[in-house]
Design an enzyme around this catalytic site. Structure first.
Site, PDB file in Angstrom:
ATOM      1  CG  HIS A 108      -2.015  -0.990   1.193  1.00 15.14           C
ATOM      2  ND1 HIS A 108      -2.832  -1.193   0.113  1.00 15.14           N
ATOM      3  CD2 HIS A 108      -2.413  -1.882   2.150  1.00 15.14           C
ATOM      4  CE1 HIS A 108      -3.688  -2.155   0.385  1.00 15.14           C
ATOM      5  NE2 HIS A 108      -3.458  -2.600   1.604  1.00 15.14           N
ATOM      6  CG  ASP A 145      -3.250  -8.248   0.757  1.00 15.13           C
ATOM      7  OD1 ASP A 145      -2.471  -8.504   1.685  1.00 15.13           O
ATOM      8  OD2 ASP A 145      -4.282  -7.551   0.908  1.00 15.13           O
ATOM      9  CG  HIS A 147      -6.960  -4.999   1.785  1.00 12.79           C
ATOM     10  ND1 HIS A 147      -6.504  -5.911   2.721  1.00 12.79           N
ATOM     11  CD2 HIS A 147      -8.125  -4.504   2.269  1.00 12.79           C
ATOM     12  CE1 HIS A 147      -7.352  -5.946   3.741  1.00 12.79           C
ATOM     13  NE2 HIS A 147      -8.344  -5.108   3.483  1.00 12.79           N
ATOM     14  CG  ASP A 229      -5.401  -9.754   3.529  1.00 14.17           C
ATOM     15  OD1 ASP A 229      -5.075 -10.301   2.460  1.00 14.17           O
ATOM     16  OD2 ASP A 229      -5.111  -8.581   3.791  1.00 14.17           O
TER      17      ASP A 229
END
Length: 294
Positions: A108, A145, A147, A229
């Site tokens: 990120h 991931d 996200h 996740d």
């Protein structure tokens, strides 16, 4: 260290250790990266700001959920250094593949912005090292991931030598990752997935979109942003994957690496916040890497 109750906690590394227990892996300590390694992707002014915010005690805060403790910079530089060392080892033929177990995560972190628990773009920096120091012409990054890896996308938006492919839940933090986001050279492949879509939809999406893009690109090295996740038990999202899905996905990426890159893969830890699920997923993912790397 992060404040009590923060999902990106030191206990995650304990779960990773338990997942690795019993696997025949060679362990190496992640070296501390030189600041010049960070500067492959981030400007000097950004690095200076991060350094200035590191507290003497307690916690500093870079955004709503990205904290700094007194040794956070050291940990982040070891994350960068671990990825660099893994790339070097794999490209020198010391290992066929590698897994970098570090925190904080990195995907990120944008060019000049820390966010989503991340300080530096570990996997993007690793890609630039492979391209610029080792002279590769084509490096692929696969980010599974839950996200979207907005930071990796931002750091490599203009990099024609790097294919970035991401599957991620949408809508979900950080809000980026639409299929229309293609990169300056059409080298970015975003595959949004709906909450609750589960294993079958994920596997079909990889077969239809991600694997063909990788085959067409013909990478000389595959890097993985290994966030766990998307697992059904993770508290931060809801894609409903299982540990077996990570084993399947890892095996298929190894097939593509075998066909195009001499089997060369470097994987680095991103998310995964249910500790039991993280343990199981690491065991599944690294177990396949270990088997295929013999």
């Amino acid at each position: 260290m992060t404040p009590p109750g923060h999902p990106e906690q030191v206990a995650r590394l304990g779960a990773v250790e338990r997942g690795l227990a019993g696997l025949a892996v060679e362990r190496r300590e992640a070296p501390l990266a030189e600041e010049s390694e960070v500067l492959r992707c981030h400007p000097a002014g950004y690095l200076a700001r991060v350094k200035a915010e590191v507290p003497v005690e307690g916690w500093g805060q870079l955004d709503g959920d990205t904290y700094l403790a007194p040794r956070s910079l050291v940990a982040a530089l070891r994350g960068v250094g671990g990825c660099a060392a893994a790339v070097d080892a794999v490209l020198r033929g010391e290992a066929k593949n590698a897994f970098v177990a570090g925190r904080p995560p990195g995907h990120h972190a944008e060019t000049a912005k820390a966010m989503g628990f991340c300080l530096f773009g570990n996997v993007a920096i690793a890609a630039k090292r492979a391209l610029d120091r080792h002279g590769l012409a084509r490096v692929a990054i696969v980010d599974f991931d839950v996200h979207h890896g907005n930071g990796t996308q931002d750091l490599l938006w203009d990099e024609a030598r790097c294919l970035f492919a991401s599957t991620h839940q949408m809508p979900l933090y950080p809000g980026s990752g639409a299929e229309s986001e293609r990169g300056a050279h059409g080298q970015i492949v975003n595959v949004p997935l709906r909450a609750g879509s589960g294993s079958a939809v994920m596997r079909a999406a990889y077969e239809a979109r991600v694997f063909p893009a990788l085959e067409a690109f013909g990478p000389e090295l595959i890097l993985i942003s290994a966030g766990f996740d998307a697992h059904a038990d993770d508290p931060l999202a809801g894609l409903e994957w299982e540990a077996d899905d990570y084993a399947w996905l890892t095996g298929r990426l190894c097939d593509i690496a075998d066909a195009h890159a001499g089997g060369r893969i470097v994987s680095t830890l991103e998310g995964g916040y249910d500790l039991q699920a993280l343990e199981a997923c690491v065991a599944a993912h690294v177990g396949v890497l270990e088997e295929r790397g013999r």
